[in-house]
Structure formats: C-alpha cells, structure tokens
Design an enzyme around this catalytic site. Structure first.
Site, PDB file in Angstrom:
ATOM      1  CB  ALA A  66      -1.067   0.036   1.240  1.00 56.60           C
ATOM      2  N   GLY A 109       0.204  -4.813   1.183  1.00 53.09           N
ATOM      3  CA  GLY A 109      -1.046  -4.968   0.327  1.00 53.09           C
ATOM      4  C   GLY A 109      -0.900  -5.592  -0.857  1.00 53.09           C
ATOM      5  CD  GLU A 112      -3.168  -7.265   3.267  1.00 51.68           C
ATOM      6  OE1 GLU A 112      -2.890  -6.119   3.028  1.00 51.68           O
ATOM      7  OE2 GLU A 112      -3.672  -7.546   4.334  1.00 51.68           O
ATOM      8  CD  GLU A 132       1.682  -5.208   5.557  1.00 50.63           C
ATOM      9  OE1 GLU A 132       2.631  -6.192   5.884  1.00 50.63           O
ATOM     10  OE2 GLU A 132       0.619  -5.193   4.874  1.00 50.63           O
TER      11      GLU A 132
END
Ligand code: CAA
Length: 258
Positions: A66, A109, A112, A132
């Site tokens: 992200a 992300g 993911e 993260e």
C-alpha cells in the site's frame, strides 16, 4: 477498456490482463489504483469475451504494498469513515478465475492482492512478505487470515512477526503459490495455462471456484452442500449435454458457457 491512470489493461485471446503501472513508486497501491483494479476485474468478469483474468506487475516489481505516503496521516476515524478496505471485498465476488503473475516484490497490500487471486504463478526472483510490522502496523486487507489459512498458523506468525521477505521457492514450499518459473518466461507460462483454462466449460470453472472457496470460508457440511448443489446445477446447462455427447462421439466439446 476504461481510461485508467495506474493500471494498463489488454486482452490476449480470452484472457483479460490487468497490469499494475505506477513505476516511480514500485507500483505502490494507492486508493485510486485499488479502485481501478477492482473496476477492471468487474468489467472483465462481465465481458462475454473473457474467460480468465490475470493481474500482473512489471518484470521488476509486482507492487511494494500500500502507498505509505498516502496512509501516513490516516487515523482510525478517517479509515472508518472512508471504509478503507470495503472495496477489497468486491475482489472475492469475481466469478471468473483470477491468476496473479508475480515478478519482483509483492509486499504488504500487494501480497494481500495476490492472496486474493485464485492461482499464483511467480518468477524465481519474486519476493513476498508482510513488512507492515516494520511500520508499526499490520496487514489490514486479509493478509493475516489468508496467509494463515494457506501456510498454517505457525509459519504465518513467524513471517508476519519478522516482516522478512520470502523467496518464491519458500512460499511455493508452503503451498502458497502454484508455480515458480524463470522470470522471463512467467507471462508465457501463465498465458499457456489460461489458454487451457479458457477452453474448459465456463460454468464448471465458475461453480468449481465457488465450491472450492467454500472450503476456506465455511464448515465442511456447508461446503459439501454447496458442491452438491453446483453439481446438480451443471446438469441444467447446454455445456453438460455437449461435453458428455462429445465424449460419446469421440470429439472435442464446443463449450459456450450456457
Ligand atoms: N509506498 C510508497 N512509496 C513506496 C513504497 C510504498 N509502499 N515502496 C517503495 N516506494 C517508493 C520509495 O519511497 C522510492 O521513492 P523515491 O524514489 O521517490 O525515493 C521508490 O518507491 C523506490 O523505492 P526504494 O528506493 O525503497 O527501492 P529499493 O529497491 O531500495 O527497495 C523495497 C525496495 C524493499 C520494496 C522498499 O521500497 C520497501 O521496503 N518498500 C516498502 C514496503 C512496505 O513496507 N510495504 C507495506 C506497505 S503497508 C501495507 O501494505 C498495509 C496493508 O496491509 C494494506
């Protein structure tokens, strides 16, 4: 297809390809990019010309997670009001097969997003991970759940706690990804597979996906019921008649997805 800022789309035979394209920041996923990915997925899912969808990045990077700059000043309230991750739920509603083709980094992300796909093909030099923890946060778009379900609790915790990168070979060994190939032939290998998959009876492909996904989302009893319902349902399709007739007549079936 639509006018996108952070992705490129193209079609090869019956495969719709979504390529992440934000090279200045290693394809970091900002909110607009995620919206574009989901919109493109839904368009391909609706298109009669498309049987399989592929999500990929560049030869160098799938995506570095992200967009940290975009998130840095967020608060629990800003995320709650924006309902930050609601758009991700739409990925699991896509009925057609979605395949991730990963070269380079697929972190946070981006990992993911990859775990949201049905199949994962990777180049030998691909690197996966959930860094993260190094930012003082944790995965928020399904990473803890999906990694633990595929890899098992102990291994998932080990990786999530260290935030280290995993090689394609390692994640393959834990059953997280389907295939590891030389980076330069990754897309050819994926397209060979999608060509094969595109010839399969589309309704069977779709209902098998729904039934297999039930394994991870439900109890065995619910999964078995859904499998049985889908099996019966296929006997109402023209493709079932065509498939069985073709077998008896010793010829290749001509599936129409009806
Ligand atoms: N967000 C925003 N910008 C990013 C980024 C990210 N996730 N990852 C890389 N970039 C930017 C860098 O800031 C840099 O920009 P400038 O050239 O303007 O300085 C550019 O992309 C190139 O990056 P690096 O110079 O760092 O490249 P590198 O080859 O040395 O390192 C890397 C590559 C190891 C992937 C490193 O960039 C990195 O660790 N990136 C962050 C990875 C990360 O923490 N991802 C998780 C994000 S949080 C998340 O995803 C939450 C969630 O669950 C939804």
């Amino acid at each position: 297809m639509g006018n996108y800022e952070f992705i490129k789309t193209r079609v090869e035979e019956a495969t719709g390809i979504i390529e992440l394209h934000r090279p200045d920041v290693l394809n970091a996923l900002n909110r607009k990019m995620v919206d574009e990915i989901v919109e493109a997925l839904e368009r391909y899912d609706q298109s009669e010309d498309i049987r399989v969808i592929v999500i990929t990045g560049s030869q160098k990077v799938f995506a570095a997670g992200a967009d940290i700059d975009e998130m840095a000043d967020d608060t629990p309230v800003s995320m709650e009001l924006r309902n930050q991750f609601a758009v991700w739920d739409r990925i699991s509603l896509v009925k057609k097969p979605v395949i991730a083709a990963v070269n380079g980094y697929a972190l946070g992300g981006a990992f993911e997003l990859v775990l949201n796909c049905d199949l994962i093909f990777a180049g030998e030099t691909a690197k996966f991970g959930f860094p993260e923890i190094n930012l003082g946060v944790m995965p928020g778009a399904g990473g803890t759940q999906r990694l633990a379900k595929t890899m098992g609790k102990a291994k998932a915790l080990e990786w999530l706690w260290t935030g280290e990168h995993m090689s394609a070979k390692e994640v393959y060994q834990y059953g997280v990804i389907n295939k590891v190939v030389a980076p330069e032939i990754l897309m050819d290998e994926v397209l060979k597979y999608t060509a094969k998959l595109s010839r399969q009876a589309p309704l069977s492909v779709r209902l098998i996906k729904e039934a297999v996904n039930k394994v991870t989302d439900s109890t065995l009893e619910e999964g078995l019921l859904l499998e049985r319902k889908n099996f019966y349902l296929l006997f109402g399709s023209e493709d079932q008649k065509e498939g069985m007739k073709a077998f008896i007549e010793k010829r290749k079936p001509d599936f129409k997805g009806k």
